[in-house]
Design a protein around this motif. Sequence first.
Motif, mmCIF file in Angstrom:
data_model
loop_
_atom_site.group_PDB
_atom_site.id
_atom_site.type_symbol
_atom_site.label_atom_id
_atom_site.label_comp_id
_atom_site.label_asym_id
_atom_site.label_seq_id
_atom_site.Cartn_x
_atom_site.Cartn_y
_atom_site.Cartn_z
ATOM 1 N N VAL A 29 1.124 -1.252 0.100
ATOM 2 C CA VAL A 29 -0.317 0.221 -0.086
ATOM 3 C C VAL A 29 0.817 1.463 0.084
ATOM 4 N N PRO A 30 0.550 1.967 -0.769
ATOM 5 C CA PRO A 30 1.978 3.145 -1.253
ATOM 6 C C PRO A 30 1.650 4.525 0.005
ATOM 7 N N VAL A 31 2.586 3.895 1.418
ATOM 8 C CA VAL A 31 2.108 4.585 2.779
ATOM 9 C C VAL A 31 3.436 5.532 2.490
ATOM 10 N N PHE A 32 4.428 5.421 1.947
ATOM 11 C CA PHE A 32 5.842 5.643 2.372
ATOM 12 C C PHE A 32 5.871 6.792 1.600
ATOM 13 N N ALA A 33 6.886 7.709 1.911
ATOM 14 C CA ALA A 33 7.279 8.748 1.524
ATOM 15 C C ALA A 33 7.118 9.640 -0.554
ATOM 16 N N GLY A 34 6.427 9.871 -1.349
ATOM 17 C CA GLY A 34 5.907 9.581 -2.460
ATOM 18 C C GLY A 34 5.584 8.353 -2.480
ATOM 19 N N GLY A 35 4.496 8.230 -1.731
ATOM 20 C CA GLY A 35 3.435 7.581 -2.462
ATOM 21 C C GLY A 35 3.900 6.137 -2.753
ATOM 22 N N THR A 36 5.357 5.437 -2.194
ATOM 23 C CA THR A 36 5.511 4.125 -2.602
ATOM 24 C C THR A 36 5.025 3.262 -1.571
ATOM 25 N N GLY A 37 5.501 2.202 -2.342
ATOM 26 C CA GLY A 37 4.899 1.255 -0.814
ATOM 27 C C GLY A 37 5.905 -0.128 -1.327
ATOM 28 N N GLY A 38 5.816 -1.095 -0.334
ATOM 29 C CA GLY A 38 6.316 -2.282 -0.724
ATOM 30 C C GLY A 38 7.252 -2.337 0.516
ATOM 31 N N LEU A 39 8.371 -4.738 0.958
ATOM 32 C CA LEU A 39 9.078 -4.656 1.279
ATOM 33 C C LEU A 39 10.411 -3.695 0.835
ATOM 34 N N GLY A 40 10.288 -3.524 -0.860
ATOM 35 C CA GLY A 40 11.702 -3.003 -1.039
ATOM 36 C C GLY A 40 12.207 -2.253 -0.594
ATOM 37 N N ILE A 41 11.145 -0.865 0.333
ATOM 38 C CA ILE A 41 10.829 0.351 0.299
ATOM 39 C C ILE A 41 11.151 0.283 1.897
ATOM 40 N N ILE A 42 10.975 -0.819 2.352
ATOM 41 C CA ILE A 42 11.882 -1.616 4.251
ATOM 42 C C ILE A 42 13.081 -1.759 3.973
ATOM 43 N N THR A 43 13.414 -2.519 2.575
ATOM 44 C CA THR A 43 14.823 -2.989 2.941
ATOM 45 C C THR A 43 15.826 -2.416 1.645
ATOM 46 N N GLY A 44 15.450 -1.192 1.823
ATOM 47 C CA GLY A 44 16.487 -0.238 0.426
ATOM 48 C C GLY A 44 16.568 0.249 2.066
ATOM 49 N N PRO A 45 17.315 1.469 1.197
ATOM 50 C CA PRO A 45 18.224 2.613 2.321
ATOM 51 C C PRO A 45 17.649 3.318 3.434
ATOM 52 N N THR A 46 16.478 3.593 3.128
ATOM 53 C CA THR A 46 15.043 4.305 4.133
ATOM 54 C C THR A 46 15.031 3.807 4.919
ATOM 55 N N GLY A 47 14.869 2.291 5.153
ATOM 56 C CA GLY A 47 14.178 1.647 5.594
ATOM 57 C C GLY A 47 14.401 1.801 7.069
ATOM 58 N N GLY A 48 15.445 1.767 7.500
ATOM 59 C CA GLY A 48 15.571 1.341 8.724
ATOM 60 C C GLY A 48 14.884 2.598 9.694
ATOM 61 N N TYR A 49 14.929 3.800 8.966
ATOM 62 C CA TYR A 49 14.376 4.635 9.455
ATOM 63 C C TYR A 49 12.883 4.741 9.932
ATOM 64 N N ILE A 50 12.019 3.963 8.622
ATOM 65 C CA ILE A 50 10.575 4.050 8.701
ATOM 66 C C ILE A 50 10.551 2.174 10.139
ATOM 67 N N LEU A 51 12.227 1.689 9.856
ATOM 68 C CA LEU A 51 11.234 0.826 11.405
ATOM 69 C C LEU A 51 11.549 1.560 12.740
ATOM 70 N N GLY A 52 12.441 2.508 12.151
ATOM 71 C CA GLY A 52 12.842 3.003 13.616
ATOM 72 C C GLY A 52 11.975 4.367 14.398
ATOM 73 N N TYR A 53 10.546 3.997 13.231
ATOM 74 C CA TYR A 53 9.178 4.986 14.268
ATOM 75 C C TYR A 53 8.810 4.127 14.468
ATOM 76 N N ILE A 54 8.853 2.928 15.468
ATOM 77 C CA ILE A 54 8.195 2.169 15.678
ATOM 78 C C ILE A 54 8.736 2.658 17.074
#
Length: 190
Positions: free
Chosen positions: A78-103
Motif C-alpha cells: 500500500v503506497p503509504v511511504f514517502a512519495g506514495g511508495t510502498g512495498g517490502l523493497g522500500i523497507i529493505t532499501g536505504p530508508t527502511g531503517g528510518y521507517i522501522l525506527g518509527y516503531i
Amino acid sequence: MKNEALQMRKYSSTTYMILAALFAAMTAVCSWIYIPLPFTPVPINLATLAVFLAGSLLGHTYGPISMVVYVLVGAIGVPVFAGGTGGLGIITGPTGGYILGYIAAAAIIGFMTSRLDSKKIYILVISMVTGLIACYTLGTIWFCIVTGMGGGSVGIGAALMMCVVPFLPGDGLKIICAVFITKKIRPHIF
C-alpha cells in the motif's frame, strides 16, 4: 506504566486500537507530504511528527502498535511511504531503517511519557528527542549497511551528513509542534 494503565481505562481497548489505526493513517498522510533532496535518498517529510504524537498521545503500547500497522501496511505494497511508495523493497532499501525506527521511537516516547510527568514540557521534549535519536540510530546503521558506507568513521560521518544533519532543524520544529499538540490533546484522551 501503572499510571498509564490507570489512565488508559478511560476508554476501551477497541477505542485505543481505532486511535492506533488513525495514527497509522496520519503517519501515511504525513509521509506523502515530502520534499526529495538531491544528495540523499532520505526525503524530508512530516512522518516523524505523527510518530512523536503517536508515542506521546497513545503511550508505550498503542503508539508502537500504530507504527507497526503503518509499516506492515506499507510492506504489503500500500503506497503509504514517502512519495506514495510502498512495498517490502522500500523497507529493505536505504530508508527502511528510518521507517522501522518509527516503531522504536513511538515505544520510547510512549514509555518515557508514561513513566515520567508528561505534563511537564521538558519531559515531552526529552522523550521526543530520545525517540528521534533511536530512529536516527537505527536508520543510519541500516543506511550504512545497505549502501556500504559503513566502512570506518569517514563512511559513518558521510552518512550522518546525508541522513541526519540536514533534518535536525525540521525535526526540532516538529518536536515543538508535537509538544504543543500533545499538551492540548492529551487531557482529552486520558
